[in-house]
Write an enzyme that holds these catalytic residues in place. Structure first.
Site, PDB file in Angstrom:
ATOM      1  N   CYS A   1       0.969  -1.164   0.134  1.00 16.68           N
ATOM      2  CA  CYS A   1       0.145   0.017  -0.012  1.00 16.68           C
ATOM      3  C   CYS A   1       0.926   1.247   0.096  1.00 16.68           C
ATOM      4  O   CYS A   1       1.626   1.533  -0.945  1.00 16.68           O
ATOM      5  CB  CYS A   1      -0.943  -0.048   1.256  1.00 16.68           C
TER       6      CYS A   1
ATOM      7  N   HIS B   1      -3.508  -5.540  -0.044  1.00 15.14           N
ATOM      8  CA  HIS B   1      -2.838  -5.902   1.323  1.00 15.14           C
ATOM      9  C   HIS B   1      -2.882  -7.444   1.346  1.00 15.14           C
ATOM     10  O   HIS B   1      -3.884  -7.884   1.718  1.00 15.14           O
ATOM     11  CB  HIS B   1      -3.610  -5.324   2.553  1.00 15.14           C
TER      12      HIS B   1
ATOM     13  N   GLU C   1      -1.646  -9.372   3.304  1.00 18.95           N
ATOM     14  CA  GLU C   1      -1.402  -9.994   4.424  1.00 18.95           C
ATOM     15  C   GLU C   1      -2.823 -10.436   4.909  1.00 18.95           C
ATOM     16  O   GLU C   1      -2.858 -11.415   6.012  1.00 18.95           O
ATOM     17  CB  GLU C   1      -1.066  -8.865   5.715  1.00 18.95           C
TER      18      GLU C   1
END
Length: 672
Positions: A504, A639, A641
């Site tokens: 990001c 993202h 994750e």
């Protein structure tokens, strides 16, 4: 069914309208003879005891028994969601597939249980009151006086019943779209048509018993136990057992349970958080004073070497059998042939999972190495044996890998919880201990050397850490503070061939750095930090609302196509290789700014390759340097994750760890 109770034959999830994956999904009906079972987890004494890990571990254990589970988090705060909260205030904001901005505990649920939740699985006071007030404004209550009881409490109960029926199978959570035999890509509806409704709904009540803001939810749950029937409802309680001197103190637990019982709720199971194994004497005392059915219903949830041991710890103390008896799971026809309380022999091996005394080193070594055939384990559950191997292998890693996180919110590590978990998942895949190093981004900036900003000591320490790292992660963030430090981190890694992953804002820092130092656009910047720059390489997205903050970003799962699979030097895109050469991937987003489409071609031609783009080809998603120029220099606007799992690490993080350990070349060769 009692009068006024709502029954839902199906649910419809509405994804954000701009999401290409957005498809209304019609869910199957539950078998009419099967009643949803509910397990509620509350907490007392202090917050932060680990209710999220406890409920996730309980769900993982129930999955090992052959059951399907879903999960709901109740947050008593007045915010509609966690999207506008400071990371220092509440930890990270976890983003779901449908764009919901939620509490980080939903991330624990998804990672442990391999499920995909929706924004409705996070209930807040703000959401409930907004819905009730909306009904009142429409006249739905036909002129009645709208009150906390029954209108708010009824809304909470109806919300729980409705959301519990939403299938949460992880079909939509794969990192790449499954291709059919004819080469077409499956749609969201195709992947969810066989989705199953859960057998058990896990509910976590945030905060602690006795808080004013959570009282309405406890009252709703008190009513709910009779609404669904006592055989379909099980309440549990997580409490702290402190050690003073050498004595384990039970009084805080007694007081917490007393407060819970004062509102009409009595726990079936009490989880006692303690540094050490809970002894029999305090167990018996808690059972006696807290009105539970014997010391075996008081479970020790003591400190363990890693959280993946907790499901095994609960199995060892027979929690699955306690819950099966309370919820009468053995009497449900639909579960016959699927419910297995021995977990196919797993329960018999519980002695080797004693977390305090190593009962069988040979078996534990076998679990960690995976050398023995599965048949030698009396046919243990495949999913649980994989989980057990993972837990024990993590304890036995000897070599370490040093990863540095350059962040803005390093004062509270929960601000980057999903990033930390993703790094741990990837480190397990490369069989290395994860040595995390933290650097405040602002400490890397030249101005930080002077006394006014903080001092030379912090500046030197930050750069010493940077130079010692095997790999660097620059995660997302908002605001101007520390952005220059992130740009400098990207520059250092590019110039010194240090494996780098930018997420990001970390991805945008890569673009700004490359524009300044390679293209010589000295004032290149994001308009978030300099609206007057002559070289705006990162700009505000035109469709985003500039006035309202909550829920107005580009959110949720969206497709990224790998449009440039080959570089000029003949090498393949390392990002695409990490995604198993998929042509389209689906990842979650949370941002307001994007790479300026008018500057993309110049930057791309200068060497920073935008290999992944949205389906229109105008919004940049993934950038990288060819491997002939750098071992691993990757950034992504999304993202990754949020979709990492313990046994299925996120591809960008996995690539970073492979590069940091010097294993990436061998991995690429194996993928060929």
């Amino acid at each position: 069914p009692r009068q006024g109770r709502h029954h839902h034959s199906h649910c419809v999830i509405n994804f954000p309208a701009k999401n290409k994956l957005a498809t209304a999904i019609h869910h199957p009906t539950r078998h009419r003879n099967q009643q949803m079972k509910y397990i509620v987890v509350t907490g007392g004494v202090v917050s932060g005891l680990g209710k999220g890990v406890t409920i996730s571990s309980m769900g993982r254990m129930l999955q090992g028994c052959g059951l399907r589970v879903t999960s709901i988090k109740i947050d008593p705060y007045l915010n509609v969601d966690a999207g506008t909260m400071s990371p220092f205030e509440h930890g990270e904001t976890y983003v779901l597939n449908d764009g919901g901005e939620t509490d980080l505990d939903l991330g624990n649920y998804e990672r442990f249980l391999s499920i995909s939740l929706t924004s409705d699985h996070n209930i807040t006071t703000g959401k409930v009151y907004r819905k009730v007030i909306g009904k009142e404004r429409r006249g739905d209550y036909l002129g009645k006086t709208v009150q906390v009881v029954p209108h708010i409490t009824n809304e909470i109960q109806e919300w729980i019943e409705k959301v519990a029926q939403v299938p949460v199978d992880d079909h939509g959570n794969r990192h790449w779209e499954a291709e059919a035999v004819d080469g077409t890509t499956a749609t969201v509806a195709d992947k969810n048509k066989d989705a199953k409704i859960a057998d058990i709904c896990l509910i976590e009540v945030g905060g602690t018993v006795g808080d004013i803001e959570s009282s309405v939810f406890l009252e709703a749950l008190r009513q709910f136990q009779f609404r669904v029937g006592v055989s379909n409802f099980c309440l549990t309680f997580v409490s702290l057992v402190p050690i003073m001197g050498e004595e384990q103190k039970t009084k805080p637990t007694q007081h917490g349970v007393r407060d819970l019982r004062s509102v009409g709720l009595s726990p079936t199971v009490i989880f006692c958080r303690c540094r050490e194994v809970l002894e029999e004497k305090p167990k018996s005392k808690i059972a006696s004073f807290c009105h539970v059915d014997g010391p075996d219903h008081v479970l020790s949830v003591h400190d363990v070497s890693n959280v993946y041991h907790v499901p095994l710890l609960l199995i060892k103390q027979n929690l699955h059998r306690i819950l099966a008896e309370k919820l009468q799971l053995g009497s449900i026809d639909e579960l016959k042939g699927r419910l297995d309380l021995t977990m196919n022999g797993l329960e018999e091996k519980a002695t080797m999972w004693n977390l305090c005394e190593v009962a069988n080193d040979q078996d534990m070594e076998m679990l960690a190495s995976g050398e023995r055939e599965l048949d030698a384990l009396s046919g243990m559950s495949r999913s649980m044996i994989d989980w057990a191997r993972m837990a024990f292998k993590l304890d036995r890693f000897e070599e370490s890998v040093k990863i540095l996180i350059v962040g803005k919110y390093t004062g509270l590590q929960d601000s980057y919880l999903s990033v930390i978990k993703s790094l741990k998942h990837a480190s397990m895949a490369v069989e290395r201990k994860l040595d995390l190093i933290w650097v405040e981004a602002a400490h890397l900036e030249n101005d930080f050397e002077n006394e006014e900003m903080g001092g030379e000591k912090e500046y030197k320490e930050a750069w010493e850490k940077m130079k010692s790292a095997d790999g660097v992660v620059v995660p997302g963030g908002f605001g101007t503070r520390g952005f220059l430090g992130k740009v400098l981190a990207a520059q250092f890694c590019r110039e010194n061939s240090v494996p780098y992953l930018g997420i990001c804002l970390g991805f945008q820092a890569m673009v700004v750095e490359y524009s300044r130092n390679i293209l010589k656009w000295e004032d290149a910047n994001s308009t978030e930090f300099d609206e007057q720059t002559k070289n705006p390489v990162v700009i505000f997205m035109p469709e985003i609302d500039k006035e309202n903050m909550g829920g107005t970003m580009r959110l949720g799962s969206r497709n990224t196509a790998f449009t440039h699979p080959k570089h000029e030097d003949g090498s393949s895109s390392i990002s695409q290789i990490m995604y198993k050469n998929a042509t389209v991937v689906s990842e979650r987003h949370r941002h307001r700014y994007e790479v300026n489409p008018e500057r993309v071609d110049v930057i791309h031609d200068a060497g920073l390759k935008f290999v992944g783009r949205d389906e229109t080809g105008t919004r940049m998603e993934v950038a990288e340097l060819p491997r002939s120029k750098h071992p691993y220099y990757v950034g992504c606007q999304y993202h990754p994750e949020f979709k990492s799992r313990p046994l299925n690490p996120s591809p960008p993080f996995y690539g970073l760890l492979l590069a940091a350990c010097g294993m990436l070349d061998d991995f690429v060769d194996s993928e060929k």
